[in-house]
Design a protein around this motif. Sequence first.
Motif, short mmCIF file in Angstrom:
data_model
loop_
_atom_site.label_atom_id
_atom_site.label_comp_id
_atom_site.label_asym_id
_atom_site.label_seq_id
_atom_site.Cartn_x
_atom_site.Cartn_y
_atom_site.Cartn_z
N ARG A 61 35.77 35.51 44.74
CA ARG A 61 34.88 35.15 45.84
C ARG A 61 33.51 34.77 45.34
O ARG A 61 32.79 33.99 45.99
N ALA A 62 33.11 35.30 44.17
CA ALA A 62 31.82 34.95 43.60
C ALA A 62 31.82 33.59 42.93
O ALA A 62 30.78 33.15 42.42
N GLY A 63 32.98 32.92 42.91
CA GLY A 63 33.04 31.58 42.35
C GLY A 63 33.60 31.50 40.95
O GLY A 63 33.60 30.42 40.35
N VAL A 64 34.10 32.61 40.40
CA VAL A 64 34.67 32.59 39.05
C VAL A 64 36.09 32.02 39.13
O VAL A 64 36.86 32.34 40.04
N GLN A 65 36.42 31.18 38.15
CA GLN A 65 37.76 30.59 38.11
C GLN A 65 38.82 31.69 37.96
O GLN A 65 38.58 32.71 37.35
N ALA A 69 38.52 35.08 35.86
CA ALA A 69 38.33 36.33 36.59
C ALA A 69 39.35 37.37 36.17
O ALA A 69 39.02 38.55 35.97
N ALA A 70 40.61 36.96 36.02
CA ALA A 70 41.64 37.89 35.56
C ALA A 70 41.35 38.37 34.15
O ALA A 70 41.51 39.56 33.84
N GLY A 71 40.92 37.46 33.27
CA GLY A 71 40.58 37.87 31.91
C GLY A 71 39.41 38.82 31.86
O GLY A 71 39.42 39.81 31.10
N PHE A 167 49.79 39.03 36.75
CA PHE A 167 49.97 39.48 38.13
C PHE A 167 48.71 39.19 38.96
O PHE A 167 48.81 38.81 40.13
N LEU A 168 47.54 39.40 38.37
CA LEU A 168 46.31 39.13 39.09
C LEU A 168 46.15 37.64 39.36
O LEU A 168 45.82 37.22 40.48
N ARG A 169 46.41 36.84 38.35
CA ARG A 169 46.17 35.40 38.49
C ARG A 169 47.20 34.71 39.36
O ARG A 169 46.88 33.78 40.11
N ASP A 170 48.45 35.15 39.28
CA ASP A 170 49.55 34.41 39.92
C ASP A 170 50.18 35.19 41.07
O ASP A 170 51.37 34.99 41.35
N SER A 171 49.44 36.05 41.71
CA SER A 171 50.02 36.82 42.81
C SER A 171 50.48 35.92 43.95
O SER A 171 51.51 36.17 44.59
#
Length: 347
Positions: A61-65, A69-71, A167-171
Amino acid sequence: MLPLPESVRRLAAWCAVLLLVAGVGWVGVRLCGELRTAVTPVLLALLGTALLGPLYRWLVRAGVQASLAAGLTCAAVVAVVGGAVYIVVAALVDSGAEILASLRDAAQGVARHFGAAGTGLDDLAAKVPELLRRFGGTAASNVVSGVGLVAESIAMAVLALLLVFFFLRDSHRALAALRTLAPGDSADVLEAIARRAFAAVEGFMRGTTLIALIDALCITVGLLVLRVPGALGLGALVFVGAYIPYLGAFLSGAVSVLVALADRGLVIALWVLGVVLAVQVLEGHVLQPVIQSRTVRMHPAAVLVALTAGASVAGILGMLLAVPVTAAALGVWAELRERRGEPPAAR
């Protein structure tokens, strides 16, 4: 031959269903045990995803890709856990000789106070080299097996961390894949069931994190009051260890007592032991049943039974997974009953 009464036939049907479910569950547990090196990282990654999901979503939500963000989320976990372990290990290495000296002084004090009964400690200490030589071969084999276990644990931890990232990136892709695999027009039902189950797991992780934070704060305050060195690092160890039921609390508490014994003496070490035991009693009788029953919407008795059953089935890992698995199953059952149109009173 007279037909069986309706009540007896219903009872027989329910018994057949229960036996079938128990058989399938037993086979599933056996398969998970055989494939534990693959199943364990997946289950741990699901718990980690449930815990880290809010941080990841905040970064997005803060605009991080999404990938970044997952990394960053995974890197934050590695930094927190690794930093806590480094601080505690460094404290133990620095005070290792003092801990051994304190234990030796404590043994000599017991020998002085108890006379003949205490001299057995000195005899035992004198026989330690002989015992080590006698059982050296067994100890060497145990060391080799222990090294293999440590290597396997590290590999599973790395795999779990990588799975958390994916899992975080591709949920969203997982939900899309679930909908494509759903037979007929059951896609909405399966998605709702998956969301309800994962929400239950998230509730469990929030409750565990809150309990770990309270434990760490209480023990850290006690260590600071008693002026035990490395109180912040020991508090961090307590926070991390709280995610491992019972065993983590025991190990982190033992480390705190040993550090206090080495630097502050036997009396302060006993006070630290009292603080640790008081916090564990508070957790076991108040925090664990009450907080977990609220976050996962389970009765405290159900939480305790689930923990006991999980420990009997899969040990420490079973204790870690028992409550979220039970909560997820209850969430799925509640979702199915809601979709059948049963009134709230029946639920």
